[in-house]
Scaffold this motif. Structure first.
Motif, PDB file in Angstrom:
ATOM      1  N   THR A  83       6.454   0.674  -1.717  1.00 55.59           N
ATOM      2  CA  THR A  83       5.465  -0.014  -2.548  1.00 55.59           C
ATOM      3  C   THR A  83       4.150   0.753  -2.538  1.00 55.59           C
ATOM      4  O   THR A  83       3.845   1.481  -1.596  1.00 55.59           O
ATOM      5  CB  THR A  83       5.180  -1.452  -2.051  1.00 55.59           C
ATOM      6  OG1 THR A  83       4.529  -1.388  -0.774  1.00 55.59           O
ATOM      7  CG2 THR A  83       6.465  -2.265  -1.933  1.00 55.59           C
ATOM      8  N   MET A  84       3.368   0.548  -3.610  1.00 58.24           N
ATOM      9  CA  MET A  84       2.041   1.159  -3.688  1.00 58.24           C
ATOM     10  C   MET A  84       1.155   0.639  -2.562  1.00 58.24           C
ATOM     11  O   MET A  84       0.341   1.373  -2.000  1.00 58.24           O
ATOM     12  CB  MET A  84       1.391   0.833  -5.039  1.00 58.24           C
ATOM     13  CG  MET A  84       2.136   1.348  -6.249  1.00 58.24           C
ATOM     14  SD  MET A  84       1.911   3.109  -6.509  1.00 58.24           S
ATOM     15  CE  MET A  84       2.754   3.307  -8.085  1.00 58.24           C
ATOM     16  N   GLN A  85       1.313  -0.640  -2.231  1.00 58.20           N
ATOM     17  CA  GLN A  85       0.486  -1.232  -1.172  1.00 58.20           C
ATOM     18  C   GLN A  85       0.740  -0.554   0.162  1.00 58.20           C
ATOM     19  O   GLN A  85      -0.198  -0.231   0.894  1.00 58.20           O
ATOM     20  CB  GLN A  85       0.755  -2.730  -1.061  1.00 58.20           C
ATOM     21  CG  GLN A  85      -0.079  -3.413   0.017  1.00 58.20           C
ATOM     22  CD  GLN A  85       0.092  -4.916   0.036  1.00 58.20           C
ATOM     23  OE1 GLN A  85       0.606  -5.502  -0.902  1.00 58.20           O
ATOM     24  NE2 GLN A  85      -0.328  -5.545   1.122  1.00 58.20           N
ATOM     25  N   ARG A  86       2.037  -0.338   0.501  1.00 63.49           N
ATOM     26  CA  ARG A  86       2.352   0.326   1.769  1.00 63.49           C
ATOM     27  C   ARG A  86       1.779   1.740   1.793  1.00 63.49           C
ATOM     28  O   ARG A  86       1.265   2.199   2.826  1.00 63.49           O
ATOM     29  CB  ARG A  86       3.875   0.376   1.972  1.00 63.49           C
ATOM     30  CG  ARG A  86       4.547  -0.956   2.248  1.00 63.49           C
ATOM     31  CD  ARG A  86       4.322  -1.440   3.672  1.00 63.49           C
ATOM     32  NE  ARG A  86       4.758  -0.504   4.671  1.00 63.49           N
ATOM     33  CZ  ARG A  86       6.015  -0.356   5.093  1.00 63.49           C
ATOM     34  NH1 ARG A  86       6.975  -1.115   4.576  1.00 63.49           N
ATOM     35  NH2 ARG A  86       6.324   0.516   6.031  1.00 63.49           N
ATOM     36  N   VAL A  87       1.860   2.442   0.668  1.00 66.15           N
ATOM     37  CA  VAL A  87       1.308   3.803   0.604  1.00 66.15           C
ATOM     38  C   VAL A  87      -0.201   3.761   0.802  1.00 66.15           C
ATOM     39  O   VAL A  87      -0.763   4.566   1.556  1.00 66.15           O
ATOM     40  CB  VAL A  87       1.651   4.472  -0.742  1.00 66.15           C
ATOM     41  CG1 VAL A  87       0.954   5.831  -0.857  1.00 66.15           C
ATOM     42  CG2 VAL A  87       3.163   4.660  -0.886  1.00 66.15           C
ATOM     43  N   SER A  88      -0.874   2.812   0.137  1.00 71.68           N
ATOM     44  CA  SER A  88      -2.330   2.728   0.259  1.00 71.68           C
ATOM     45  C   SER A  88      -2.747   2.406   1.687  1.00 71.68           C
ATOM     46  O   SER A  88      -3.734   2.947   2.196  1.00 71.68           O
ATOM     47  CB  SER A  88      -2.877   1.674  -0.709  1.00 71.68           C
ATOM     48  OG  SER A  88      -2.502   0.361  -0.319  1.00 71.68           O
ATOM     49  N   GLU A  89      -2.001   1.524   2.348  1.00 70.94           N
ATOM     50  CA  GLU A  89      -2.311   1.184   3.735  1.00 70.94           C
ATOM     51  C   GLU A  89      -2.123   2.397   4.641  1.00 70.94           C
ATOM     52  O   GLU A  89      -2.932   2.647   5.541  1.00 70.94           O
ATOM     53  CB  GLU A  89      -1.418   0.031   4.203  1.00 70.94           C
ATOM     54  CG  GLU A  89      -1.738  -1.297   3.534  1.00 70.94           C
ATOM     55  CD  GLU A  89      -0.693  -2.360   3.823  1.00 70.94           C
ATOM     56  OE1 GLU A  89       0.344  -2.017   4.440  1.00 70.94           O
ATOM     57  OE2 GLU A  89      -0.899  -3.526   3.440  1.00 70.94           O
ATOM     58  N   MET A  90      -1.055   3.145   4.417  1.00 72.71           N
ATOM     59  CA  MET A  90      -0.767   4.302   5.257  1.00 72.71           C
ATOM     60  C   MET A  90      -1.797   5.412   5.049  1.00 72.71           C
ATOM     61  O   MET A  90      -2.159   6.132   5.980  1.00 72.71           O
ATOM     62  CB  MET A  90       0.636   4.832   4.935  1.00 72.71           C
ATOM     63  CG  MET A  90       1.198   5.763   5.975  1.00 72.71           C
ATOM     64  SD  MET A  90       1.438   4.965   7.579  1.00 72.71           S
ATOM     65  CE  MET A  90       2.677   3.746   7.162  1.00 72.71           C
ATOM     66  N   MET A  91      -2.305   5.519   3.805  1.00 71.77           N
ATOM     67  CA  MET A  91      -3.250   6.589   3.481  1.00 71.77           C
ATOM     68  C   MET A  91      -4.708   6.128   3.590  1.00 71.77           C
ATOM     69  O   MET A  91      -5.619   6.893   3.298  1.00 71.77           O
ATOM     70  CB  MET A  91      -2.986   7.092   2.052  1.00 71.77           C
ATOM     71  CG  MET A  91      -1.601   7.706   1.877  1.00 71.77           C
ATOM     72  SD  MET A  91      -1.313   9.076   3.018  1.00 71.77           S
ATOM     73  CE  MET A  91      -2.493  10.270   2.416  1.00 71.77           C
ATOM     74  N   ALA A 125      -5.377   0.997  -6.209  1.00 66.65           N
ATOM     75  CA  ALA A 125      -5.791   1.568  -7.494  1.00 66.65           C
ATOM     76  C   ALA A 125      -5.863   3.088  -7.435  1.00 66.65           C
ATOM     77  O   ALA A 125      -5.454   3.779  -8.379  1.00 66.65           O
ATOM     78  CB  ALA A 125      -7.148   0.992  -7.900  1.00 66.65           C
ATOM     79  N   ALA A 126      -6.356   3.622  -6.307  1.00 73.06           N
ATOM     80  CA  ALA A 126      -6.463   5.079  -6.162  1.00 73.06           C
ATOM     81  C   ALA A 126      -5.078   5.723  -6.115  1.00 73.06           C
ATOM     82  O   ALA A 126      -4.842   6.770  -6.729  1.00 73.06           O
ATOM     83  CB  ALA A 126      -7.250   5.425  -4.909  1.00 73.06           C
ATOM     84  N   VAL A 127      -4.159   5.089  -5.397  1.00 77.24           N
ATOM     85  CA  VAL A 127      -2.791   5.613  -5.329  1.00 77.24           C
ATOM     86  C   VAL A 127      -2.148   5.586  -6.710  1.00 77.24           C
ATOM     87  O   VAL A 127      -1.536   6.564  -7.157  1.00 77.24           O
ATOM     88  CB  VAL A 127      -1.938   4.795  -4.332  1.00 77.24           C
ATOM     89  CG1 VAL A 127      -0.476   5.222  -4.399  1.00 77.24           C
ATOM     90  CG2 VAL A 127      -2.476   4.962  -2.920  1.00 77.24           C
ATOM     91  N   SER A 128      -2.285   4.457  -7.411  1.00 78.68           N
ATOM     92  CA  SER A 128      -1.700   4.312  -8.741  1.00 78.68           C
ATOM     93  C   SER A 128      -2.267   5.339  -9.705  1.00 78.68           C
ATOM     94  O   SER A 128      -1.532   5.944 -10.501  1.00 78.68           O
ATOM     95  CB  SER A 128      -1.956   2.895  -9.258  1.00 78.68           C
ATOM     96  OG  SER A 128      -1.416   2.730 -10.548  1.00 78.68           O
ATOM     97  N   GLN A 129      -3.574   5.564  -9.631  1.00 78.73           N
ATOM     98  CA  GLN A 129      -4.216   6.530 -10.520  1.00 78.73           C
ATOM     99  C   GLN A 129      -3.674   7.943 -10.286  1.00 78.73           C
ATOM    100  O   GLN A 129      -3.377   8.683 -11.238  1.00 78.73           O
ATOM    101  CB  GLN A 129      -5.725   6.508 -10.309  1.00 78.73           C
ATOM    102  CG  GLN A 129      -6.486   7.492 -11.200  1.00 78.73           C
ATOM    103  CD  GLN A 129      -7.948   7.563 -10.834  1.00 78.73           C
ATOM    104  OE1 GLN A 129      -8.304   7.607  -9.655  1.00 78.73           O
ATOM    105  NE2 GLN A 129      -8.827   7.562 -11.829  1.00 78.73           N
ATOM    106  N   GLN A 130      -3.534   8.322  -9.011  1.00 78.71           N
ATOM    107  CA  GLN A 130      -3.040   9.655  -8.692  1.00 78.71           C
ATOM    108  C   GLN A 130      -1.590   9.855  -9.147  1.00 78.71           C
ATOM    109  O   GLN A 130      -1.220  10.919  -9.645  1.00 78.71           O
ATOM    110  CB  GLN A 130      -3.160   9.912  -7.184  1.00 78.71           C
ATOM    111  CG  GLN A 130      -4.581  10.031  -6.684  1.00 78.71           C
ATOM    112  CD  GLN A 130      -5.322  11.183  -7.342  1.00 78.71           C
ATOM    113  OE1 GLN A 130      -4.841  12.315  -7.385  1.00 78.71           O
ATOM    114  NE2 GLN A 130      -6.505  10.889  -7.886  1.00 78.71           N
ATOM    115  N   LEU A 131      -0.783   8.814  -8.998  1.00 74.43           N
ATOM    116  CA  LEU A 131       0.617   8.927  -9.422  1.00 74.43           C
ATOM    117  C   LEU A 131       0.741   8.919 -10.943  1.00 74.43           C
ATOM    118  O   LEU A 131       1.643   9.556 -11.497  1.00 74.43           O
ATOM    119  CB  LEU A 131       1.435   7.792  -8.799  1.00 74.43           C
ATOM    120  CG  LEU A 131       1.589   7.895  -7.272  1.00 74.43           C
ATOM    121  CD1 LEU A 131       2.324   6.673  -6.718  1.00 74.43           C
ATOM    122  CD2 LEU A 131       2.345   9.168  -6.889  1.00 74.43           C
ATOM    123  N   ASN A 132      -0.162   8.223 -11.622  1.00 69.98           N
ATOM    124  CA  ASN A 132      -0.190   8.297 -13.086  1.00 69.98           C
ATOM    125  C   ASN A 132      -0.535   9.706 -13.550  1.00 69.98           C
ATOM    126  O   ASN A 132       0.037  10.215 -14.527  1.00 69.98           O
ATOM    127  CB  ASN A 132      -1.213   7.300 -13.647  1.00 69.98           C
ATOM    128  CG  ASN A 132      -0.723   5.871 -13.580  1.00 69.98           C
ATOM    129  OD1 ASN A 132       0.479   5.622 -13.543  1.00 69.98           O
ATOM    130  ND2 ASN A 132      -1.651   4.925 -13.561  1.00 69.98           N
TER     131      ASN A 132
END
Length: 305
Positions: free
Chosen positions: A18-26, A31-38
């Motif tokens: 999930t994006m949430q797990r990635v954001s927590e780990m990083m 929103a920042a994770v989603s933007q970078q993957l977009n």
């Protein structure tokens, strides 16, 4: 040229789910994770994600890209490691995730020893349970994970992992010296039906394992206290407010008023050291792994004398 940071985020999404797990780990926002993957989708001109129900998941193209990226990231990591492996002195950074009860008795003494022998070797520790630390290891957040498993150890085996079994640790019943059953040296789980229990929160490893032991004997434990720390659990047991089950590594022997009873049959958990295979060839990693193995095996042996 593709952005390495974004490629790492894609691999982490595939690992963590999930994006949430990635954001927590990083340690960043969703929103920042989603933007970078977009932006990565635009760079590659591929549709990498699709929505299934309420969740996002990788498309076949996204999964294919991850399969191509992992070997490249592993190679880059190996190159980085080799650059710090040319000095006569052992140096570099090793990041370790370790479950709670192994941190104090195994890892901290080992790291203290290493810091004296190799002052240029930096070791970073994070206390973390296996269900989180293993995905984090696969997502390149850590170099080593020390984990405890009681069931399905084959799930640890992955083609990209090196898994070393360090030993096993038995679980024991802790009761107050005032409790009538404290006179016993061993006991069956079925004999604890009438006792009040203190457990960790629902969903944690030890809580679920204890409940399953009781359920296998045909009853639901009467849990009257729920705590976050082993120290609190010890304090409640010493005051005869409840009983509990703890692995030997987690038992604080200096606390007075507690009696340990062996469970029959004896439940155990296996302890493993896990690393990504491509990181295990440097001198720093070899030294850290050897020291942790030696320390853990000596402690486990002492626990079973």
């Amino acid at each position: 040229m593709l952005n390495i940071w974004r490629l790492k985020l894609l691999v982490q999404f595939q690992t963590l789910g999930t994006m949430q797990r990635v954001s927590e780990m990083m340690h960043t926002s969703i929103a920042a994770v989603s933007q970078q993957l977009n932006l990565l989708e635009k760079e590659t001109n591929l549709i990498l994600f699709e929505k299934v129900g309420r969740r996002m998941q990788l498309t076949p193209e996204g999964q294919s890209l991850v399969n191509k990226i992992r070997p490249v990231l592993n190679q880059l990591e190996s190159i980085e490691n080799s650059l710090t492996d040319t000095s006569e002195e052992v140096q570099g950074t090793v990041r370790i995730a370790v479950f709670t009860s192994a941190l104090e008795k195994v890892v901290i003494p080992a790291v203290s020893q290493l810091s004296q022998l190799y002052p240029k070797l930096q070791i970073r520790l994070t206390e973390m349970e296996p269900d989180i630390s293993l995905p984090a290891l696969d997502a390149y957040q850590f170099d080593l994970a020390i984990v405890a498993y009681s069931e399905k150890p084959h799930l640890l085996e992955q083609s990209h992992r090196k898994v070393i079994k360090l030993g096993h640790d038995r679980l024991r019943v802790l009761v107050s010296d005032k409790n009538p059953i404290a006179k016993q040296s061993h006991i069956g789980i079925e004999s604890l039906k009438a006792q009040n229990w203190v457990l960790e929160p629902d969903g944690t490893y030890l809580c679920e394992y204890t409940k399953n032991l009781c359920r296998s004997a045909g009853y639901e434990p009467n849990v009257i206290n729920v705590v976050q720390s082993y120290l609190s659990m010890h304090s409640m047991i010493a005051q005869d407010l409840a009983i509990g089950i703890l692995p030997t590594l987690a038992i604080i022997e200096s606390i007075q008023g507690i009696h340990m009873i062996d469970l029959q049959p004896e439940p155990t958990r296996d302890i493993y050291l896990v690393a990504r295979k491509n990181t295990t060839t440097t001198r720093a990693m070899k030294i850290v792994m050897d020291t942790l193995c030696h320390r853990c095996q000596s402690i486990v042996d002492l626990c079973h004398e």
